[in-house]
Write an enzyme that holds these catalytic residues in place. Structure first.
Site, PDB file in Angstrom:
ATOM      1  N   ASP A 120     -19.443 -26.729   4.582  1.00 30.21           N
ATOM      2  CA  ASP A 120     -18.383 -25.747   4.330  1.00 30.21           C
ATOM      3  C   ASP A 120     -17.080 -26.442   4.702  1.00 30.21           C
ATOM      4  OD1 ASP A 120     -17.009 -23.309   3.891  1.00 30.21           O
ATOM      5  OD2 ASP A 120     -17.173 -22.757   5.990  1.00 30.21           O
ATOM      6  N   SER A 121     -15.964 -25.800   4.391  1.00 28.19           N
ATOM      7  CA  SER A 121     -14.667 -26.356   4.779  1.00 28.19           C
ATOM      8  C   SER A 121     -14.471 -26.284   6.293  1.00 28.19           C
ATOM      9  CB  SER A 121     -13.557 -25.559   4.115  1.00 28.19           C
ATOM     10  OG  SER A 121     -13.602 -24.222   4.591  1.00 28.19           O
ATOM     11  N   CYS A 166     -20.429 -22.279   1.112  1.00 26.03           N
ATOM     12  CA  CYS A 166     -19.023 -22.000   0.854  1.00 26.03           C
ATOM     13  C   CYS A 166     -18.910 -21.483  -0.571  1.00 26.03           C
ATOM     14  CB  CYS A 166     -18.242 -23.302   1.019  1.00 26.03           C
ATOM     15  SG  CYS A 166     -16.502 -23.190   0.588  1.00 26.03           S
ATOM     16  N   GLU A 203     -10.316 -20.104  11.744  1.00 23.58           N
ATOM     17  CA  GLU A 203     -10.594 -21.451  12.291  1.00 23.58           C
ATOM     18  C   GLU A 203      -9.851 -21.691  13.606  1.00 23.58           C
ATOM     19  OE1 GLU A 203     -12.562 -24.093  11.509  1.00 23.58           O
ATOM     20  OE2 GLU A 203     -13.493 -23.017   9.843  1.00 23.58           O
ATOM     21  N   CYS A 220     -16.503 -14.889   1.201  1.00 25.34           N
ATOM     22  CA  CYS A 220     -16.184 -16.161   1.839  1.00 25.34           C
ATOM     23  C   CYS A 220     -17.006 -16.192   3.108  1.00 25.34           C
ATOM     24  CB  CYS A 220     -14.686 -16.221   2.161  1.00 25.34           C
ATOM     25  SG  CYS A 220     -14.229 -17.574   3.272  1.00 25.34           S
ATOM     26  N   HIS A 249     -16.545 -17.393   5.871  1.00 23.08           N
ATOM     27  CA  HIS A 249     -15.814 -17.197   7.127  1.00 23.08           C
ATOM     28  C   HIS A 249     -15.654 -15.714   7.479  1.00 23.08           C
ATOM     29  CE1 HIS A 249     -14.494 -21.385   6.657  1.00 23.08           C
ATOM     30  NE2 HIS A 249     -13.995 -21.325   7.877  1.00 23.08           N
TER      31      HIS A 249
HETATM   32  N1  DGL Z   1     -16.072 -20.547   3.749  1.00 25.49           N
HETATM   33  C1  DGL Z   1     -15.363 -20.857   2.540  1.00 25.49           C
HETATM   34  C2  DGL Z   1     -15.816 -19.925   1.427  1.00 25.49           C
HETATM   35  O1  DGL Z   1     -16.895 -19.364   1.531  1.00 25.49           O
HETATM   36  C3  DGL Z   1     -13.906 -20.870   2.863  1.00 25.49           C
HETATM   37  C4  DGL Z   1     -13.098 -21.655   1.953  1.00 25.49           C
HETATM   38  C5  DGL Z   1     -11.779 -22.129   2.497  1.00 25.49           C
HETATM   39  O2  DGL Z   1     -11.778 -23.100   3.247  1.00 25.49           O
HETATM   40  O3  DGL Z   1     -10.775 -21.560   2.090  1.00 25.49           O
HETATM   41  O4  DGL Z   1     -15.167 -19.725   0.440  1.00 25.49           O
END
Ligand code: DGL
Length: 267
Positions: free
Chosen positions: A7-8, A71, A152, A184, A186
């Site tokens: 993931d990011s 993600c 984050e 998302c 997050h």
């Molecule tokens: N967790 C990522 C998602 O599901 C986040 C993406 C981001 O870094 O903007 O889209």
């Protein structure tokens, strides 16, 4: 079985949590690409390039059998190319849970929160066309720029985060939305803030458990015996807030820093 998950940032750990609850006998390698976060505010080409670099690294260095793109944003930008480039790899992606939300709603009004890149991507439109068009369900879509960065930084119960969510959720509250898709990985980390703002009988849809089930099914088709020890190694390309790791996984797990995927050949 070796599974690469990325993931990011730390949001994808909400998917790792579901995998750890269901699978056995797997070694999990997780990359939080925080150097490039947030993905959701980058171009499709950039997101594709990060995703290909990570996949290549997982295969070269960890010899993974399966990849979980934890993600929504990276799935939208990269899953088709990854599947084409690595036809023997099990690849499981993450998509906003439009289908379960439509099955769940009683008011026929469903909210969707996701990153700008996910909502503007072709894949999201295809998902809506497939599941939402024939049912008389109203979708209230909202892109949430800046929310991933707040999470984050560990700023969950923070006035700025609450203000952002209040603004975005206002039309959903007015419309009496009863189901919200967390599009998302997050966003499960701000579930309680969303519930507080909506202050109604609300269902929040997060797809971590469905992803874990899909991974298990595909793994078993390749002969995986679901027994034995679990392994988890976490890597990051940038800064992370360790408290979030503990919140999601229930215990502190150390991260190893990766400076770059420099040995990666470019695609
Ligand atoms: N967790 C990522 C998602 O599901 C986040 C993406 C981001 O870094 O903007 O889209």
């Amino acid at each position: 079985m070796k599974v690469g998950v990325f993931d990011s940032g730390l949001g994808g750990l909400t998917v790792v949590r579901s995998i750890l609850d269901l699978l056995k006998g797997v070694e999990i390698f997780y990359i939080a690409d925080t150097k490039h976060a947030p993905y959701g505010e980058k171009s499709k080409d950039e997101i594709l390039s990060y995703s290909l670099d990570i996949t290549d690294y997982f295969i070269r260095v960890h010899h993974i059998d399966a990849l979980v793109i934890a993600c929504n944003t990276a799935t939208s930008a990269a899953i088709e190319t990854i599947r084409k480039q690595y036809p023997n790899l099990i690849v499981v992606g993450t998509e906003p849970g439009i289908k379960p939300a439509i099955e769940k709603t009683r008011s026929g009004k469903v909210g969707v929160l996701a990153t700008p890149a996910t909502l503007s991507g072709e894949k999201y439109q295809q998902l809506v066309d497939k599941h939402a068009k024939e049912k008389s369900v109203m979708l209230y879509e909202q892109a949430c720029p800046g929310l991933v960065s707040q999470i984050e930084q560990g700023k969950v119960e923070h006035p700025t985060t609450e203000k952002m969510l209040e603004t975005w959720l206002h039309p959903m509250r007015q419309a009496q939305v009863d189901t919200i898709v967390l599009g998302c990985t997050h966003y499960p980390l701000v579930s309680h803030v969303i519930e507080k703002i909506m202050s109604c009988d609300l269902s929040l849809i997060h797809t971590g458990d469905a992803i874990a089930k899909r991974l298990l099914l595909l793994a078993e088709q390749r002969g995986h015996q679901n027994s034995g020890e679990l392994g988890l190694a976490l890597y990051t390309t940038g800064q992370i807030d360790e408290r979030i790791v503990e919140t999601i996984l229930g215990e502190p797990v150390p991260f190893t820093h990766i400076n770059s995927f420099s040995a990666v050949h470019k695609h």
